[in-house]
Design a protein around this motif. Structure first.
Motif, short mmCIF file in Angstrom:
data_model
loop_
_atom_site.label_atom_id
_atom_site.label_comp_id
_atom_site.label_asym_id
_atom_site.label_seq_id
_atom_site.Cartn_x
_atom_site.Cartn_y
_atom_site.Cartn_z
N UNK A 3 44.71 -5.35 -8.99
CA UNK A 3 43.49 -6.02 -8.56
C UNK A 3 43.32 -7.28 -9.41
N UNK A 4 43.13 -8.41 -8.74
CA UNK A 4 42.91 -9.68 -9.44
C UNK A 4 41.49 -9.72 -9.99
N UNK A 5 41.27 -10.47 -11.06
CA UNK A 5 39.90 -10.64 -11.56
C UNK A 5 39.02 -11.24 -10.46
N UNK A 6 37.84 -10.68 -10.33
CA UNK A 6 36.90 -11.20 -9.34
C UNK A 6 36.96 -10.48 -8.01
N UNK A 7 38.01 -9.71 -7.77
CA UNK A 7 38.09 -8.97 -6.52
C UNK A 7 37.10 -7.82 -6.55
N UNK A 8 36.47 -7.62 -5.41
CA UNK A 8 35.51 -6.53 -5.28
C UNK A 8 35.08 -6.43 -3.84
N UNK A 9 34.12 -5.58 -3.55
CA UNK A 9 33.71 -5.38 -2.17
C UNK A 9 33.19 -6.65 -1.49
N UNK A 10 32.52 -7.52 -2.26
CA UNK A 10 31.98 -8.75 -1.67
C UNK A 10 32.98 -9.89 -1.64
N UNK A 11 34.05 -9.78 -2.39
CA UNK A 11 35.07 -10.83 -2.47
C UNK A 11 36.44 -10.17 -2.55
N UNK A 12 36.88 -9.53 -1.44
CA UNK A 12 38.11 -8.73 -1.48
C UNK A 12 39.34 -9.48 -1.96
N UNK A 13 39.46 -10.75 -1.65
CA UNK A 13 40.63 -11.54 -2.06
C UNK A 13 40.39 -12.29 -3.37
N UNK A 14 39.17 -12.27 -3.88
CA UNK A 14 38.84 -13.00 -5.10
C UNK A 14 38.71 -14.50 -4.88
N UNK A 15 38.55 -14.93 -3.63
CA UNK A 15 38.50 -16.37 -3.31
C UNK A 15 37.30 -17.06 -3.93
N UNK A 16 36.13 -16.46 -3.78
CA UNK A 16 34.91 -17.09 -4.29
C UNK A 16 34.97 -17.14 -5.81
N UNK A 17 35.40 -16.07 -6.41
CA UNK A 17 35.54 -16.00 -7.87
C UNK A 17 36.44 -17.13 -8.37
#
Length: 91
Positions: A3-17
């Motif tokens: 799992x990349x940093x920032x990935x989560x249910x609201x940002x599955x790909x971590x794009x926004x992070x």
């Protein structure tokens, strides 16, 4: 799968992070990233966007502006197409 940093249910790909971490990112680049995120988001984006904004401490970041704009209602189309619109005829 890692799992990349920032990935989560609201940002599955971590794009926004990741967008918040790019130095010198422009609003246009943020809009492109937002579109990619919104098209791939599996749920209701209007529920996730406030959580994404709250997760960041960057009120002046261009992505914050783009996320806020994403909460606005989409404008309703008002123009009719075809012959009736060209001739000014209604119903």
């Amino acid at each position: 799968m890692a799992v990349k940093p920032g990935q989560g249910p609201d940002d599955p790909k971590g794009l926004i992070h990741e967008a918040f971490r790019i130095d010198g990112i422009t609003e246009a680049e943020c809009r492109s990233i937002f579109l990619d995120w919104a098209l791939s988001y599996p749920g209701d984006t209007s529920e996730a966007i406030p959580r994404l904004i709250a997760a960041q401490d960057a009120p002046d970041h261009p992505m914050t502006d783009v996320l806020r704009a994403g909460l606005a209602d989409a404008p309703q189309p008002s123009r009719r197409g075809g012959r009736a619109a060209r001739l000014g005829q209604t119903g």
